[in-house]
Design an enzyme around this catalytic site. Structure first.
Site, PDB file in Angstrom:
ATOM      1  N   PHE A 164       0.612  -1.100   0.029  1.00 48.50           N
ATOM      2  CA  PHE A 164       0.096  -0.526   0.500  1.00 48.50           C
ATOM      3  C   PHE A 164       1.270   0.756   0.306  1.00 48.50           C
ATOM      4  CE2 PHE A 164       0.772  -0.446   4.634  1.00 48.50           C
ATOM      5  CZ  PHE A 164       1.182   1.306   4.925  1.00 48.50           C
ATOM      6  N   LYS A 188      -1.154  -6.751  -9.379  1.00 52.94           N
ATOM      7  CA  LYS A 188      -1.992  -7.202  -8.250  1.00 52.94           C
ATOM      8  C   LYS A 188      -1.682  -6.085  -7.688  1.00 52.94           C
ATOM      9  CE  LYS A 188      -2.891  -8.467  -4.136  1.00 52.94           C
ATOM     10  NZ  LYS A 188      -3.504  -7.541  -3.648  1.00 52.94           N
ATOM     11  N   GLU A 191      -5.475  -3.582  -1.910  1.00 54.26           N
ATOM     12  CA  GLU A 191      -6.817  -3.340  -2.411  1.00 54.26           C
ATOM     13  C   GLU A 191      -6.841  -2.204  -1.070  1.00 54.26           C
ATOM     14  OE1 GLU A 191      -4.162  -5.203  -0.652  1.00 54.26           O
ATOM     15  OE2 GLU A 191      -5.698  -7.181   1.163  1.00 54.26           O
ATOM     16  N   SER A 241       5.032  -6.813   3.425  1.00 54.86           N
ATOM     17  CA  SER A 241       5.894  -7.352   4.346  1.00 54.86           C
ATOM     18  C   SER A 241       6.978  -8.309   4.199  1.00 54.86           C
ATOM     19  CB  SER A 241       5.115  -7.042   5.380  1.00 54.86           C
ATOM     20  OG  SER A 241       3.777  -8.581   5.119  1.00 54.86           O
ATOM     21  N   CYS A 296       9.082   1.195   3.356  1.00 58.51           N
ATOM     22  CA  CYS A 296      10.366   0.775   3.590  1.00 58.51           C
ATOM     23  C   CYS A 296      11.656   1.452   3.747  1.00 58.51           C
ATOM     24  CB  CYS A 296      10.102  -0.708   2.819  1.00 58.51           C
ATOM     25  SG  CYS A 296      11.155   0.490   0.580  1.00 58.51           S
ATOM     26  N   GLU A 395       8.696  -3.887  13.065  1.00 56.26           N
ATOM     27  CA  GLU A 395       8.998  -2.847  12.090  1.00 56.26           C
ATOM     28  C   GLU A 395       7.505  -1.997  12.351  1.00 56.26           C
ATOM     29  OE1 GLU A 395       8.245  -3.589   7.877  1.00 56.26           O
ATOM     30  OE2 GLU A 395       9.038  -2.401   7.496  1.00 56.26           O
TER      31      GLU A 395
HETATM   32  P1  NAD Z   1       1.670  -6.800   3.138  1.00 51.43           P
HETATM   33  O1  NAD Z   1       2.269  -7.580   3.181  1.00 51.43           O
HETATM   34  O2  NAD Z   1       0.130  -6.624   4.177  1.00 51.43           O
HETATM   35  O3  NAD Z   1       0.930  -6.570   1.145  1.00 51.43           O
HETATM   36  C1  NAD Z   1       1.746  -6.554   0.322  1.00 51.43           C
HETATM   37  C2  NAD Z   1       0.638  -7.074  -0.482  1.00 51.43           C
HETATM   38  O4  NAD Z   1       0.626  -9.001  -0.585  1.00 51.43           O
HETATM   39  C3  NAD Z   1      -0.316  -6.670  -0.648  1.00 51.43           C
HETATM   40  O5  NAD Z   1      -0.759  -6.613  -2.607  1.00 51.43           O
HETATM   41  C4  NAD Z   1      -1.458  -7.414  -0.837  1.00 51.43           C
HETATM   42  O6  NAD Z   1      -3.061  -7.503  -1.110  1.00 51.43           O
HETATM   43  C5  NAD Z   1      -0.833  -8.674  -0.194  1.00 51.43           C
HETATM   44  N1  NAD Z   1      -1.447  -9.601   1.290  1.00 51.43           N
HETATM   45  C6  NAD Z   1      -1.114  -9.001   2.065  1.00 51.43           C
HETATM   46  N2  NAD Z   1      -2.063 -10.549   2.788  1.00 51.43           N
HETATM   47  C7  NAD Z   1      -1.536 -11.596   2.732  1.00 51.43           C
HETATM   48  C8  NAD Z   1      -1.493 -13.004   2.562  1.00 51.43           C
HETATM   49  N3  NAD Z   1      -1.249 -13.378   3.785  1.00 51.43           N
HETATM   50  N4  NAD Z   1      -1.244 -14.009   1.579  1.00 51.43           N
HETATM   51  C9  NAD Z   1      -1.321 -13.704   0.281  1.00 51.43           C
HETATM   52  N5  NAD Z   1      -0.942 -12.283   0.136  1.00 51.43           N
HETATM   53  C10 NAD Z   1      -1.407 -11.198   0.745  1.00 51.43           C
HETATM   54  O7  NAD Z   1       2.604  -5.315   2.767  1.00 51.43           O
HETATM   55  P2  NAD Z   1       1.856  -4.039   3.531  1.00 51.43           P
HETATM   56  O8  NAD Z   1       0.999  -3.561   4.330  1.00 51.43           O
HETATM   57  O9  NAD Z   1       0.536  -3.333   2.046  1.00 51.43           O
HETATM   58  O10 NAD Z   1       2.649  -2.591   2.699  1.00 51.43           O
HETATM   59  C11 NAD Z   1       3.295  -2.443   3.811  1.00 51.43           C
HETATM   60  C12 NAD Z   1       5.319  -3.405   3.942  1.00 51.43           C
HETATM   61  O11 NAD Z   1       5.585  -3.241   2.271  1.00 51.43           O
HETATM   62  C13 NAD Z   1       6.055  -2.931   5.442  1.00 51.43           C
HETATM   63  O12 NAD Z   1       6.249  -4.219   5.638  1.00 51.43           O
HETATM   64  C14 NAD Z   1       7.106  -2.042   4.458  1.00 51.43           C
HETATM   65  O13 NAD Z   1       8.557  -2.499   4.861  1.00 51.43           O
HETATM   66  C15 NAD Z   1       7.048  -3.324   3.025  1.00 51.43           C
HETATM   67  N6  NAD Z   1       7.721  -2.842   1.809  1.00 51.43           N
HETATM   68  C16 NAD Z   1       8.960  -2.479   1.793  1.00 51.43           C
HETATM   69  C17 NAD Z   1       9.484  -2.403   0.762  1.00 51.43           C
HETATM   70  C18 NAD Z   1      10.914  -3.007   0.230  1.00 51.43           C
HETATM   71  O14 NAD Z   1      11.440  -2.693  -0.834  1.00 51.43           O
HETATM   72  N7  NAD Z   1      12.195  -3.597   0.660  1.00 51.43           N
HETATM   73  C19 NAD Z   1       9.097  -0.739  -0.365  1.00 51.43           C
HETATM   74  C20 NAD Z   1       7.731  -0.773  -0.233  1.00 51.43           C
HETATM   75  C21 NAD Z   1       7.021  -1.506   0.959  1.00 51.43           C
END
Ligand code: NAD
Length: 510
Positions: A164, A188, A191, A241, A296, A395
């Protein structure tokens, strides 16, 4: 001309907009019967309902991409480069429209959203150089009359699953190099803030990208699992994450896909005793609280070495009342709300939790959040944090900065190297020798020397170490060209009857 989505003007409209998929060059309403709420975090109201894809809808997007693939991968490099120049111009012209969607659904302030789009544009600009980036190697006369050369060809249909916190830029990290390399792409998006993906799709169509080369499936875990299991998808890029990144890597590779999964972070900024305290304090405030800490590459731990700690904490404390927290659409706001109410409450819980475990609250964001129903939290500073505390271990992903006091440089570096994450790290010092030693010692993928958020430029690659990355490839830059292509080596001889023999021995290069 395609009709482009209208960028939100105020983001305060009480009507709820439906946010559909984009398949085969058009908006497609979902048929799963499931949808998820999208909020305007600045006012705390639902602004949209995003369709959540079924397995069949993901398949429809993949089939569209498969149909487009033969034509797209055969498109000349010259035409692809020309198209990417057009894409660059169009995205540049609509950068504010894109940014307004980010502010309306994510909450980040408009200037920050413009910065996100600008950094994404750099990746599009990188992709304009695709003819050079895809150049192979050629060895003339590797054996007598035999030439050997290497080429790189697209993987096929590839997918991106994005978080997000960068709803426009992170998808650009993926689709721009993937499509430039000749792949067709299924995105994808998160959401929580899905609208930027639709404007992206419309702009790509407007620029002339053939239908089916770029598709969007909105969705949750159902769509993600359908992507991971789909036999028609050859590679998956993920940013999000750490627990989900690990899951994506394990499931995707088990299903035979190439996977790069970038995870979470706990970025430390080490300040040595010789650093310029004012400059370090400015950097800590910018990197700790920018985008409400939902980056991040945000600095979440400040490691103050030796006697710099007291003046540094004091200098940061002085700056905090000046940080203007407010609706991201309001000119002058420097920090917006968090993305959801649940996330805001979770972040706030670390302030009390930290105090309960022995940290000292220097600034409490619960007391300084703007009034109203928006998901706001003011800036918080915790001092005397130790590695056993949850505020250090987790985090937090919000505007809570923890100060850990270390006695020596070695102690500070050990903190970073013992941490499970290894995304970004920064060192503030005036000592060139210490900085050089630091880059040698530290276990992290992106290092800043007097630079607090060292996000690499588009012609390098972005990625962390340890639990911040599953897989081998970093995002964008040269590593993305490698990730989105497969190598092929051709050994070639043209008919020469004079040298033709039957020889059952292993080929020798003579
Ligand atoms: P998230 O892991 O909750 O979601 C990321 C994606 O995974 C979304 O599209 C979501 O729909 C999907 N998702 C969520 N739960 C899922 C599940 N149980 N099974 C399958 N798919 C699932 O992450 P977020 O909250 O959207 O974003 C924040 C996180 O992203 C933080 O941890 C941040 O550090 C990380 N991030 C990392 C980088 C990097 O380059 N390393 C860059 C940006 C964000």
């Amino acid at each position: 001309m395609t009709e482009l989505a209208e960028a939100p003007t105020e983001g305060r409209d009480a009507t709820i907009t439906r946010i559909p998929h984009w398949i085969d060059g058009a908006r497609v309403d979902g048929t799963s019967g499931r949808s998820g709420p999208v909020y305007n975090p600045a006012v705390g109201l639902q602004s949209g309902a995003v369709d959540l894809a079924s397995v069949e809808e993901v398949d429809a997007a993949v089939q569209s991409a498969k149909r487009a693939l033969p034509g797209w991968r055969a498109t000349s490099l010259a035409k692809r480069a020309e198209l990417f120049f057009a894409i660059r111009e169009l995205f540049h012209a609509h950068r504010e429209d894109l940014a307004k969607f980010l502010t309306a659904e994510h909450g980040k302030v408009l200037t920050d959203a413009m910065g996100e789009v600008a950094r994404g544009l750099e990746v599009i600009e990188f992709a304009c150089g695709i003819p050079t980036l895809l150049k192979g190697e050629f060895s003339e006369q590797a054996s007598t009359g035999v030439d050997v050369y290497s080429i790189r060809q697209p993987v096929g249909v590839v997918a991106g699953i994005t978080p997000f916190n960068f709803p426009a830029m992170v998808p650009m990290w993926m689709w721009a190099p993937a499509i430039a390399c000749g792949n067709c792409f299924v995105l994808k998006p998160s959401e929580k803030d899905p609208s930027a993906s639709l404007l992206t799709a419309e702009l790509l169509k407007e620029a002339g990208l053939p239908d089916g080369v770029f598709n969007v499936v909105q969705g949750d875990k159902v769509a993600v699992d359908a992507i991971l299991e789909h036999p028609g998808i050859g590679a998956v890029s993920f940013v999000g994450s750490t627990p989900i990144a690990r899951y994506i890597y394990e499931s995707g590779t088990r299903h035979g896909k190439r996977v790069q999964a970038l995870g979470g972070a706990k970025n430390h900024m080490i300040v040595l005793p010789d650093a310029d305290v004012e400059m370090a304090a400015d950097a800590a405030v910018s990197a700790g609280y920018g985008s409400a800490g939902e980056r991040c590459m945000a600095v979440s731990v400040l490691v103050a070495v030796g006697d710099v700690a007291d003046p540094l904490v004091e200098a940061i404390k002085e700056r905090l009342p000046k940080v203007k927290v407010g609706d991201g659409m309001e000119p002058g706001s420097e920090m917006g709300p968090l993305v959801t109410r649940e996330h805001r409450d979770k972040v706030a819980s670390y302030i009390e939790g930290g105090a309960g475990q022995g940290a000292r609250i220097v600034a409490d964001g619960r007391e300084t959040a703007p009034d109203g129903d928006g998901f706001f939290l003011g800036v918080s500073l915790l001092d005397d944090v130790t590695p056993e505390m949850d505020a250090y271990k987790d985090e937090i992903f919000g505007p809570v900065l923890s100060v850990v006091r270390a006695k020596t440089y070695d102690e500070a570096v050990s903190l970073v190297n013992d941490n499970p994450y290894g995304n970004g790290v920064a060192l503030f010092t005036r000592d060139g020798g210490a900085a050089r030693q630091f880059q040698f010692d530290v276990n992290a993928g992106m290092v800043g020397i007097n630079v607090p958020i060292p996000v690499p430029v588009a012609y390098y690659s972005f990625g962390g170490w340890k639990a911040s990355l599953f897989g081998d490839s970093h995002a964008y830059g040269p590593e993305s060209i490698h990730f989105y292509t497969k190598g092929k080596v051709v050994t070639s001889r043209w008919p020469d009857p004079a040298t033709s023999t039957v020889d059952l021995g292993f080929p020798q290069t003579r």
